[in-house]
Design a protein around this motif. Structure first.
Motif, PDB file in Angstrom:
ATOM      1  N   VAL A 126       0.809  -1.222   0.000  1.00 21.91           N
ATOM      2  CA  VAL A 126       0.000   0.000   0.000  1.00 21.91           C
ATOM      3  C   VAL A 126       0.845   1.276   0.000  1.00 21.91           C
ATOM      4  O   VAL A 126       0.274   2.359  -0.028  1.00 21.91           O
ATOM      5  CB  VAL A 126      -0.933   0.018   1.230  1.00 21.91           C
ATOM      6  N   THR A 129       0.319   3.698  -3.133  1.00 21.18           N
ATOM      7  CA  THR A 129      -1.015   4.293  -3.077  1.00 21.18           C
ATOM      8  C   THR A 129      -1.119   5.265  -1.909  1.00 21.18           C
ATOM      9  O   THR A 129      -1.701   6.352  -2.029  1.00 21.18           O
ATOM     10  CB  THR A 129      -2.078   3.196  -2.931  1.00 21.18           C
ATOM     11  N   MET A 130      -0.559   4.860  -0.761  1.00 20.44           N
ATOM     12  CA  MET A 130      -0.582   5.724   0.409  1.00 20.44           C
ATOM     13  C   MET A 130       0.150   7.040   0.143  1.00 20.44           C
ATOM     14  O   MET A 130      -0.341   8.121   0.503  1.00 20.44           O
ATOM     15  CB  MET A 130       0.060   4.987   1.591  1.00 20.44           C
ATOM     16  N   THR A 131       1.316   6.981  -0.507  1.00 23.58           N
ATOM     17  CA  THR A 131       2.075   8.188  -0.805  1.00 23.58           C
ATOM     18  C   THR A 131       1.280   9.131  -1.701  1.00 23.58           C
ATOM     19  O   THR A 131       1.269  10.353  -1.493  1.00 23.58           O
ATOM     20  CB  THR A 131       3.405   7.823  -1.471  1.00 23.58           C
ATOM     21  N   VAL A 134      -1.597  10.669   0.374  1.00 27.89           N
ATOM     22  CA  VAL A 134      -1.047  11.623   1.350  1.00 27.89           C
ATOM     23  C   VAL A 134      -0.704  12.943   0.678  1.00 27.89           C
ATOM     24  O   VAL A 134      -0.990  14.030   1.201  1.00 27.89           O
ATOM     25  CB  VAL A 134       0.186  11.015   2.046  1.00 27.89           C
ATOM     26  N   VAL A 148      -1.248   9.331   9.546  1.00 25.78           N
ATOM     27  CA  VAL A 148      -0.832   8.134   8.817  1.00 25.78           C
ATOM     28  C   VAL A 148      -0.389   7.055   9.803  1.00 25.78           C
ATOM     29  O   VAL A 148      -0.742   5.872   9.658  1.00 25.78           O
ATOM     30  CB  VAL A 148       0.297   8.464   7.827  1.00 25.78           C
TER      31      VAL A 148
END
Length: 281
Positions: A126, A129-131, A134, A148
């Motif tokens: 993830v 996708t998380m970056t 964010v 986060v």
């Protein structure tokens, strides 16, 4: 008599094994501390030798490390991120666990299983996708990264808190409601103090993770808002890949001191909190 002798032999064997196991874990820490007082040339050539007259540089590695890495600002940034993340994780996940345990329906059961499932999802699946998310939500700062950390730390924390909440008598909360407490007052004045052992355990486990984490701050904050691990890694790398191992070792020692002190001061609650959280989890 024979049984007593056998038991004593077993205890001796277990004690020797634990001493050996402790040595295995402590030797790397000792090597880092020892090499932090040696010249970087001798660290590479003689990493296992004690500092001698020609290799001992005193506190010079610490001075070089602090001045070249912007360590003081990185240290304050790491302290803020760690403390803020722990506060969010402990408060939010304890309240969530209380809600899940006390309000028993399909929604809360599904919510609990989602938190438990999040523990087995690898971060690498993830992180890209998380970056992206964010950056889109403007969470790429010291305040946003605490949210986060809350998301990634919620799974284990809810699992531990929920197991402990199940051991708290509901009669305590009913008595608080009769006395006129609203749900928030009931939680913070009655339930949360009882959760102290598990709260400290959750805080310790997450503190060691957040303080030592390198990848998440590097992805979210980049190199402009460096935390301690990122600052050490970047500052100690010289030209053409050369590494100042002396400063590197010194900064590692400084970085592990706060988390070790925090762990030692609260370690008596760890086993108690883990066992309590696992009783009915």
């Amino acid at each position: 008599m024979k049984y007593s002798h056998t038991r004593q032999t077993e205890k001796t064997i277990i004690f020797c094994f634990l001493v050996l196991l402790s040595a295995i874990f402590l030797v790397p820490v000792f090597l880092v501390f020892m090499n932090s007082f040696k010249s970087k040339l001798y660290i590479s050539s003689s990493p296992f030798s004690l500092p001698a007259r020609e290799t001992f540089v005193g506190l010079q590695n610490y001075i070089n490390g602090i001045t070249s890495s912007g360590f003081f600002l990185a240290f304050l940034r790491s302290v803020f991120i760690t403390v803020a993340s722990l506060a969010l994780i402990v408060v939010c996940t304890s309240m969530t666990s209380w809600f899940i345990v006390r309000v028993k329906n399909k929604f809360t059961r599904s919510l609990y299983y989602l938190f438990a499932f999040s523990m087995i999802v690898p971060f690498q699946m993830v992180m890209f996708t998380m970056t992206y998310i964010v950056n889109k939500m403007n969470f790429d700062n010291v305040f946003g990264i605490t949210l986060v950390y809350l998301g990634f730390g919620a799974g284990l924390s809810v699992f531990m808190f929920a197991g402990f909440v199940k051991t708290v008598p509901a009669e305590m909360e009913e008595a608080a409601e009769i006395d006129g407490c609203n749900p928030l007052q009931t939680f913070f004045l009655v339930v949360f103090p009882v959760l102290k052992p598990t709260a400290i355990t959750v805080a310790i486990l997450n503190a060691m993770w957040v303080w030592n984490d390198y990848l998440l701050p590097y992805l979210v904050l980049g190199t402009d808002n460096k935390t301690v691990p990122v600052a050490i890694q970047i500052a100690m790398q010289g030209a053409y890949g050369a590494t100042d191992y002396g400063g590197f070792m010194a900064m590692l020692v400084v970085a592990i001191i706060p988390i070790i002190a925090f762990y030692i001061s609260a370690q008596k609650y760890i086993i108690k909190g883990v066992i309590s959280g696992a009783v009915k989890g």
